[in-house]
Scaffold this motif. Structure first.
Motif, PDB file in Angstrom:
ATOM      1  N   LEU A 105      -7.711 -29.574 -10.701  1.00 57.87           N
ATOM      2  CA  LEU A 105      -8.408 -30.813 -11.037  1.00 57.87           C
ATOM      3  C   LEU A 105      -8.119 -31.319 -12.442  1.00 57.87           C
ATOM      4  N   SER A 106      -7.475 -30.509 -13.287  1.00 58.50           N
ATOM      5  CA  SER A 106      -7.220 -30.937 -14.658  1.00 58.50           C
ATOM      6  C   SER A 106      -5.799 -30.563 -15.069  1.00 58.50           C
ATOM      7  N   ASP A 107      -5.500 -30.702 -16.350  1.00 58.03           N
ATOM      8  CA  ASP A 107      -4.146 -30.425 -16.830  1.00 58.03           C
ATOM      9  C   ASP A 107      -3.979 -29.011 -17.373  1.00 58.03           C
ATOM     10  N   HIS A 108      -4.966 -28.145 -17.117  1.00 58.50           N
ATOM     11  CA  HIS A 108      -4.832 -26.744 -17.521  1.00 58.50           C
ATOM     12  C   HIS A 108      -5.757 -25.889 -16.659  1.00 58.50           C
ATOM     13  N   GLY A 109      -5.489 -24.579 -16.623  1.00 61.41           N
ATOM     14  CA  GLY A 109      -6.322 -23.667 -15.852  1.00 61.41           C
ATOM     15  C   GLY A 109      -5.613 -22.336 -15.657  1.00 61.41           C
ATOM     16  N   GLU A 110      -6.230 -21.465 -14.836  1.00 59.77           N
ATOM     17  CA  GLU A 110      -5.686 -20.117 -14.617  1.00 59.77           C
ATOM     18  C   GLU A 110      -5.824 -19.720 -13.160  1.00 59.77           C
ATOM     19  N   TYR A 111      -4.836 -18.982 -12.678  1.00 54.84           N
ATOM     20  CA  TYR A 111      -4.976 -18.218 -11.445  1.00 54.84           C
ATOM     21  C   TYR A 111      -5.197 -16.775 -11.875  1.00 54.84           C
ATOM     22  N   GLU A 112      -6.312 -16.197 -11.453  1.00 53.55           N
ATOM     23  CA  GLU A 112      -6.718 -14.894 -12.001  1.00 53.55           C
ATOM     24  C   GLU A 112      -7.296 -13.992 -10.920  1.00 53.55           C
ATOM     25  N   GLY A 113      -6.872 -12.728 -10.932  1.00 56.63           N
ATOM     26  CA  GLY A 113      -7.416 -11.726 -10.027  1.00 56.63           C
ATOM     27  C   GLY A 113      -7.811 -10.474 -10.792  1.00 56.63           C
ATOM     28  N   ALA A 114      -8.520  -9.551 -10.118  1.00 57.15           N
ATOM     29  CA  ALA A 114      -9.006  -8.344 -10.783  1.00 57.15           C
ATOM     30  C   ALA A 114      -9.034  -7.174  -9.811  1.00 57.15           C
ATOM     31  N   LEU A 115      -8.888  -5.990 -10.359  1.00 56.47           N
ATOM     32  CA  LEU A 115      -9.045  -4.729  -9.630  1.00 56.47           C
ATOM     33  C   LEU A 115     -10.102  -3.913 -10.351  1.00 56.47           C
TER      34      LEU A 115
END
Length: 229
Positions: free
Chosen positions: A60-70
């Motif tokens: 939806l914007s001009d920046h962000g993250e794809y993030e996962g966790a264990l």
């Protein structure tokens, strides 16, 4: 002789009753203070999760993250965790400065969460924790069509593939709620504080992968889809 035997029998019976009473009382006290052994195993599996907030910002914007966790579950009380992702920004022609900022790089966090609920073996958790995080990233910072008052023309300036890195700490407070079967939903509030940042002399970057916009102390939040395994 008969009276003496009766007296001896009564004495022996009294001593026997006193010993029996003492033994019974001691056994009751030991049972009262006995610590029952927890039957829950120390290793309780692990969980994988994915953050929806950063992904929504990416779309939806001009920046962000794809993030996962264990996250590893130790006795439903301690949760060592590793978080990793990729952060991107493509901020074109800032309204104030007309500067274009672009970067894309991975980031990593490692830390620990503690379940602070008294009943730790329930399906839901309330936890507090910390993270140590870092990222190494390259940035493009370009300003096009800059007026030159001397030569009465326009020119551009900037840097490309400029190397930067940042290390920071996070304090985390969150909730993990069971929805159905292995599916959990959770959110966390985070306070982030930079501990080392090398921007190579270009000033504070507009965006740092995994940290966000700016490099001051800040608050952030995540909303996670979690699968217990």
């Amino acid at each position: 002789m008969s009276r003496a035997r009766i007296t001896t029998s009564i004495s022996r019976l009294t001593v026997s009753l006193l010993l029996l009473f003492t033994a019974t009382t001691a056994q009751a006290q030991l049972k009262m203070f006995k610590v029952e052994k927890d039957s829950i195993p120390f290793f309780r599996g692990f969980a994988v999760s994915f953050d929806l907030v950063g992904a929504a910002m990416m779309m939806l914007s001009d920046h962000g993250e794809y993030e996962g966790a264990l996250r590893i579950n130790l006795h439903d009380q301690w949760f060592p965790i590793v978080e990793a992702g990729i952060g991107r920004a493509n901020h074109e022609k800032d309204v104030v400065t007309s500067i274009m900022f672009k970067t894309s790089a991975p980031f990593f966090r490692i830390g620990m969460d503690w379940n602070v609920l008294r009943k730790k073996h329930g399906p839901n958790r309330l936890y507090a924790g910390f993270r140590y995080a870092f990222t190494y990233y390259n940035v493009d910072i370009i300003r096009e069509n800059l007026p030159d008052p001397v030569w009465l023309s326009t020119a551009g300036f900037g840097v490309r593939d400029h190397r930067c890195h940042m290390h920071w700490l996070e304090l985390v407070f969150g909730i993990d709620a069971k929805i159905y079967g292995p599916l959990h939903l959770g959110w966390s509030a985070r306070y982030k504080r930079p501990i080392h940042h090398d921007e190579g002399g270009i000033g504070n970057p507009w965006y740092v992968p995994g940290f966000g916009t700016g490099s001051d102390d800040r608050l952030a939040a995540t909303f996670n889809v979690i699968i217990d395994i």
